[in-house]
Design an enzyme around this catalytic site. Structure first.
Site, PDB file in Angstrom:
ATOM      1  N   SER A 121     -13.230  -4.699   9.081  1.00 52.60           N
ATOM      2  CA  SER A 121     -12.510  -4.251   7.891  1.00 52.60           C
ATOM      3  C   SER A 121     -13.515  -3.856   6.828  1.00 52.60           C
ATOM      4  O   SER A 121     -14.626  -4.383   6.761  1.00 52.60           O
ATOM      5  CB  SER A 121     -11.628  -5.390   7.378  1.00 52.60           C
ATOM      6  OG  SER A 121     -11.186  -5.117   6.076  1.00 52.60           O
ATOM      7  N   CYS A 127       0.822  -1.217   0.000  1.00 55.53           N
ATOM      8  CA  CYS A 127       0.000   0.000   0.000  1.00 55.53           C
ATOM      9  C   CYS A 127       0.851   1.261   0.000  1.00 55.53           C
ATOM     10  O   CYS A 127       0.422   2.312  -0.482  1.00 55.53           O
ATOM     11  CB  CYS A 127      -0.893   0.056   1.244  1.00 55.53           C
ATOM     12  SG  CYS A 127      -1.329  -1.511   1.971  1.00 55.53           S
ATOM     13  N   CYS A 136      -5.260  -2.406  -1.013  1.00 50.43           N
ATOM     14  CA  CYS A 136      -6.237  -3.457  -1.320  1.00 50.43           C
ATOM     15  C   CYS A 136      -7.281  -2.952  -2.308  1.00 50.43           C
ATOM     16  O   CYS A 136      -7.826  -1.859  -2.153  1.00 50.43           O
ATOM     17  CB  CYS A 136      -6.903  -3.938  -0.043  1.00 50.43           C
ATOM     18  SG  CYS A 136      -5.755  -4.659   1.144  1.00 50.43           S
ATOM     19  N   ASP A 148      -3.279  -2.578   7.931  1.00 50.39           N
ATOM     20  CA  ASP A 148      -4.251  -3.460   8.565  1.00 50.39           C
ATOM     21  C   ASP A 148      -4.156  -4.909   8.107  1.00 50.39           C
ATOM     22  O   ASP A 148      -4.371  -5.827   8.903  1.00 50.39           O
ATOM     23  CB  ASP A 148      -5.669  -2.935   8.305  1.00 50.39           C
ATOM     24  CG  ASP A 148      -5.949  -1.668   9.107  1.00 50.39           C
ATOM     25  OD1 ASP A 148      -5.007  -1.152   9.738  1.00 50.39           O
ATOM     26  OD2 ASP A 148      -7.097  -1.197   9.095  1.00 50.39           O
ATOM     27  N   CYS A 165      -2.660   3.424   2.914  1.00 50.66           N
ATOM     28  CA  CYS A 165      -3.341   2.357   3.640  1.00 50.66           C
ATOM     29  C   CYS A 165      -4.286   2.908   4.690  1.00 50.66           C
ATOM     30  O   CYS A 165      -3.916   3.756   5.488  1.00 50.66           O
ATOM     31  CB  CYS A 165      -2.321   1.427   4.296  1.00 50.66           C
ATOM     32  SG  CYS A 165      -3.099  -0.022   5.052  1.00 50.66           S
ATOM     33  N   ASP A 166      -5.483   2.431   4.659  1.00 49.62           N
ATOM     34  CA  ASP A 166      -6.559   2.625   5.621  1.00 49.62           C
ATOM     35  C   ASP A 166      -6.467   3.873   6.496  1.00 49.62           C
ATOM     36  O   ASP A 166      -6.915   4.936   6.121  1.00 49.62           O
ATOM     37  CB  ASP A 166      -6.698   1.367   6.477  1.00 49.62           C
ATOM     38  CG  ASP A 166      -7.232   0.198   5.654  1.00 49.62           C
ATOM     39  OD1 ASP A 166      -7.324   0.345   4.419  1.00 49.62           O
ATOM     40  OD2 ASP A 166      -7.549  -0.848   6.214  1.00 49.62           O
ATOM     41  N   LYS A 167      -5.870   3.777   7.697  1.00 52.30           N
ATOM     42  CA  LYS A 167      -5.931   4.881   8.665  1.00 52.30           C
ATOM     43  C   LYS A 167      -5.061   6.057   8.261  1.00 52.30           C
ATOM     44  O   LYS A 167      -5.238   7.166   8.764  1.00 52.30           O
ATOM     45  CB  LYS A 167      -5.513   4.401  10.064  1.00 52.30           C
ATOM     46  CG  LYS A 167      -6.230   3.161  10.543  1.00 52.30           C
ATOM     47  CD  LYS A 167      -7.739   3.269  10.417  1.00 52.30           C
ATOM     48  CE  LYS A 167      -8.418   1.936  10.612  1.00 52.30           C
ATOM     49  NZ  LYS A 167      -8.127   0.931   9.580  1.00 52.30           N
ATOM     50  N   GLU A 217     -10.180  -4.494  14.184  1.00 51.68           N
ATOM     51  CA  GLU A 217     -11.008  -5.037  13.115  1.00 51.68           C
ATOM     52  C   GLU A 217     -11.057  -6.559  13.234  1.00 51.68           C
ATOM     53  O   GLU A 217     -10.125  -7.180  13.735  1.00 51.68           O
ATOM     54  CB  GLU A 217     -10.458  -4.642  11.744  1.00 51.68           C
ATOM     55  CG  GLU A 217     -10.587  -3.158  11.464  1.00 51.68           C
ATOM     56  CD  GLU A 217     -10.079  -2.770  10.085  1.00 51.68           C
ATOM     57  OE1 GLU A 217      -9.500  -3.633   9.395  1.00 51.68           O
ATOM     58  OE2 GLU A 217     -10.257  -1.607   9.694  1.00 51.68           O
TER      59      GLU A 217
END
Length: 599
Positions: free
Chosen positions: A502, A81, A226, A113, A154-156, A476
Site C-alpha cells: 500500500s 473515497c 485516505c 483497498d 480510490c487507488d486503482k 498489497e
C-alpha cells in the site's frame, strides 16, 4: 451536517440533473459533428432509431446535434473515497452544457483497498484497474461519445480512468474526488493507517482493545480518499503533473466547496479541448511521464506509482518500465513531508499550495520538462508561471534544500530481482539491511506469524506467490506491515514480496520483485536462512546463495497452481504481464491499427 453530505443532498433529484440556465450562455465553439464519433448514433436518416432513445430521455433536436461527452464516475457506497463522486460528476454536466456539449453520465466499479486489505478480497484490487479501463472504453465505444471526463477517488480507479483516456484518445480531463480530512485522536491528526497499526499494537499486548475501538471510530471522519501520500493522492498528483487534470484541482479535500468549482470547470474545459482537438496523447508524452515520476518521488509517493505509470504509458504506445521510472526517482530530491514518511496530509498540502507548489520549485531547479502540453491548452511551464511560491508553509521545502537529496522512492535490481523491485525510503534513516530469510508462500501465513510474534529481529520476511499472475492479483501487504509497526518491529525487519505494498506502508518493505515466483523467478528459490542483502542507496537487492545451489533448487522447482481456476481472476492470470511493465493485460497503443477517436 458535514459539508460533503450537504453538497450531496443539495444536488438531489431535479437539481442533480439540471441543465444550464438561459443566463449561462453556451460557448461559441463550432463543432463539425461529421468528424466526431457521435455521428454514428445521431446524424442522418439511418440514425432515426438511435435518436428516438435520446428523445425518450428528454433531449431536444438541438441537444442531440451537440457533441456527446461521456462523464464516467467511479462513485458508489463501498467506501468514503467514492461517495461524493456522482454528485461531483453531475455538476460537471452543467459545465459541459455551457461549453456546447451534451453530457452523458455513466458509472464504473471500484474496489476499495482499505476494505479489501488483509484477505482474499485484495486479489480483486489490481485486476479492478483493468476492469475500470475496459468498462469505460466499452461504454465510450458502444455509445460513440466524443470526449470524456473521469471522476475517481480510490487507488486503482485513478490510473484505470486515465488508462481509458489514453486508450480512447478523445479529449479528456481527469478529476479526483478529493481526500478525506484527518481524524483527531489524543490531540493529534490520525489516518486509517493508524488503525491498521494499532491492530499490531493490540496483538503485542501494548494497548487495550478499547484503544482500538476508540481510534477506529475517529480515524476517518467523513467523505474522501485516505489522506496521506498513499496511492490515491499519489496518482492524483500524477494526474496534475502529467497534464490530465486542471492545475491545483486535486488536493482540495472531498468535503470542500471548491470541489464543485473544479467539477464545473472540467465540464467547460473539456469542450475547449474538443474544439481544439487536444487529446490525451498530445499531452502525455514521454517527457510528461518523466514529470509525473519526478513528482511521485519528490512527494514520497506510493510505490504503486512505479506500476501505474508504465501501464498508462503502455496505453499510449510509449515504452516505459520500472527501470525507466526508477532512473527518474534516482535524481529527484524529496521535498514534501507527507505521511506516511513525513508529517502532513493532503489537506495540508492543498493549503500549502498544492501539487503546483511542488512543481514550482522542481521546475526552478531544472527538474521538470516545462514545455509539456496540459488540459489548460497551455504548457506546464506556463501554468506554473501563474503560481507564486509560498514561503510561509511548512509542507513543501525548496528543492535547493530538500529533506533528503534523492527521492522518496527507489528502484532496486540484483540477483533476487533481475527484473527489478521498488521500495519507499521517505522518512527512513536506515537504507541498508542484511539478514536471514523467513519464507512464506502467501500473505495469510506471514500475517499469522507476525500476530503470533514469531518473527525474529533482523529477519528478512519473504512473501511470494503473490505476484500479478501467481496471486493472482498482486495483493498489497498493509495489514502485515502495519502490524509489524504496531509491534515496534517496523525498523527491525525487512519485508520482500512479488506482490505490492500500500502507499500507506512504511519501513524496509520491497515490492514488485520480478520475475515473480509463479514465473520461476529467483524469489521462488529462496529458503529459510538464506542471507538477503538490500542497499537502498546503491539500488541493489542480492540473494547471497551460490549459483550451483540455486541451479540445484531450480531443477527441483515446480510451478504452483492457485485456487482461482475460473472467473475474472482466472482470466486476469492468463493475460497479465510482469510488474516491470505495469502488469498490463493487452498489447497496448503500440499495436493499434486505428484509434477510437478517429472512427
Amino acid at each position: 451536517m458535514d459539508k460533503a453530505r450537504g453538497i450531496k443532498l443539495a444536488l438531489g433529484s431535479a437539481a442533480r440533473h439540471r441543465r444550464a440556465s438561459e443566463s449561462e450562455t453556451l460557448m461559441t465553439y463550432s463543432f463539425d459533428k461529421s468528424k466526431l464519433p457521435s455521428r454514428h448514433v445521431s446524424v442522418g436518416p439511418e440514425r432515426a432509431p438511435h435518436r428516438s432513445y435520446y428523445y425518450a430521455m428528454g433531449l431536444t433536436e438541438e441537444e442531440i446535434a451537440r457533441p456527446f461527452v461521456g462523464i464516467a464516475s467511479a462513485g458508489n457506497d463501498s467506501a468514503p473515497c467514492n461517495t461524493t463522486l456522482d454528485a461531483q460528476a453531475d455538476i460537471a454536466r452543467v459545465g459541459v452544457e455551457i461549453g456546447g456539449g451534451m453530457p452523458r453520465r455513466f458509472n464504473t466499479i471500484t474496489v476499495t483497498d482499505g476494505i479489501a486489505m488483509g484477505h482474499q478480497g485484495m486479489k480483486s484490487s489490481l485486476a479492478s484497474r483493468e476492469v475500470i479501463a475496459d468498462s469505460v472504453e466499452l461504454s465510450m465505444r458502444g455509445h460513440c461519445y466524443d470526449a470524456l471526463i473521469g471522476f475517481a477517488g480510490c487507488d486503482k480507479s485513478l490510473p484505470g480512468m486515465m488508462m481509458a483516456m489514453l486508450r480512447l484518445n478523445v479529449p479528456s480531463i481527469f478529476v479526483y474526488g478529493g481526500s478525506i480530512l484527518p481524524g483527531r485522536y489524543q490531540d493529534r491528526d490520525v489516518t486509517v493507517v493508524d488503525v491498521f497499526e494499532v491492530v499490531g499494537k493490540y496483538a503485542a499486548g501494548a494497548c487495550p482493545l478499547s484503544e482500538v475501538h476508540a481510534l477506529e471510530k475517529v480515524a476517518c471522519p467523513g467523505h474522501g480518499a485516505c489522506g496521506g501520500q498513499y496511492t490515491a493522492n499519489t496518482m492524483a498528483c500524477v494526474a496534475e503533473a502529467i497534464g490530465l487534470s486542471l492545475p491545483n484541482s486535486n488536493m482540495a479535500p472531498a468535503p470542500y466547496k471548491s470541489r464543485e468549482q473544479v467539477a464545473h470547470a472540467a465540464g467547460v474545459q473539456v469542450m475547449e479541448l474538443l474544439a481544439k482537438n487536444i487529446r490525451p496523447r498530445d499531452i502525455c508524452t514521454r517527457q510528461s511521464f518523466e514529470n509525473a515520476a519526478r513528482v511521485v518521488a519528490a512527494t514520497g509517493g506510493s510505490t504503486n506509482g512505479a506500476l501505474h505509470l508504465p501501464a498508462m504509458a503502455h496505453e499510449a504506445g510509449i515504452a516505459l518500465d520500472l527501470f525507466d521510472v526508477a532512473e527518474v526517482f534516482k535524481s529527484t530530491p524529496y521535498i514534501a513531508s507527507l505521511k506516511p514518511g513525513g508529517q502532513y496530509v493532503a489537506k495540508d498540502m492543498h493549503e500549502a499550495g498544492g501539487v503546483y507548489m511542488v512543481m514550482k520549485t522542481l521546475l526552478a531547479e531544472g527538474l521538470l520538462h516545462g514545455d509539456c502540453l496540459t488540459v489548460t491548452g497551455k504548457t506546464l511551464g506556463e501554468n506554473i508561471d501563474e503560481i507564486t511560491w509560498n514561503p510561509n508553509q511548512k509542507v513543501i521545502v525548496d528543492a535547493k534544500t530538500p529533506i533528503t537529496p534523492t527521492g522518496g522512492v527507489v528502484g532496486l535490481k540484483g540477483s533476487l530481482a533481475p527484473d527489478g523491485a521498488i521500495v519507499k525510503v521517505a522518512g527512513m534513516s536506515k537504507l541498508h539491511f542484511s539478514g536471514p530469510a523467513r519464507v512464506f508462500d502467501c500473505e495469510e501465513d506471514a500475517f499469522a506469524a507476525v500476530e503470533a510474534r514469531d518473527i525474529a529481529e533482523g529477519a528478512v520476511i519473504v512473501i511470494r506467490y503473490e505476484g500479478p499472475k501467481g496471486g493472482p492479483g498482486m495483493r498489497e501487504m498493509l495489514s502485515t506491515t502495519a502490524a509489524l509497526y504496531g509491534q515496534g518491529m517496523g525498523e527491525k525487519v525487512a519485508l520482500i514480496t512479488d506482490g505490492r505494498f500500500s502507499g500507506a506502508t512504511r519501513g524496509f518493505c520491497i515490492g514488485h520483485v520480478g520475475p515473480e515466483a509463479a514465473d520461476g523467478g529467483p524469489i521462488a528459490l529462496v529458503e529459510n536462512g538464506d542471507i538477503i542483502s538490500i542497499d537502498a542507496e546503491g539500488g541493489t537487492i542480492e540473494l547471497e546463495v551460490d549459483a550451483a545451489t540455486l541451479a540445484a533448487r531450480r531443477a527441483k522447482w515446480q510451478p504452483r497452481q492457485h485456487d482461482y481456476q475460473s472467473g475474472a481472476l482466472w482470466r486476469y492470470a492468463q493475460n497479465v504481464g510482469p510488474a516491470r511493465y505495469g502488469a498490463v493485460t493487452h498489447p497496448g497503443g503500440a499495436k493499434e491499427t486505428h484509434c477510437y477517436a478517429d472512427i
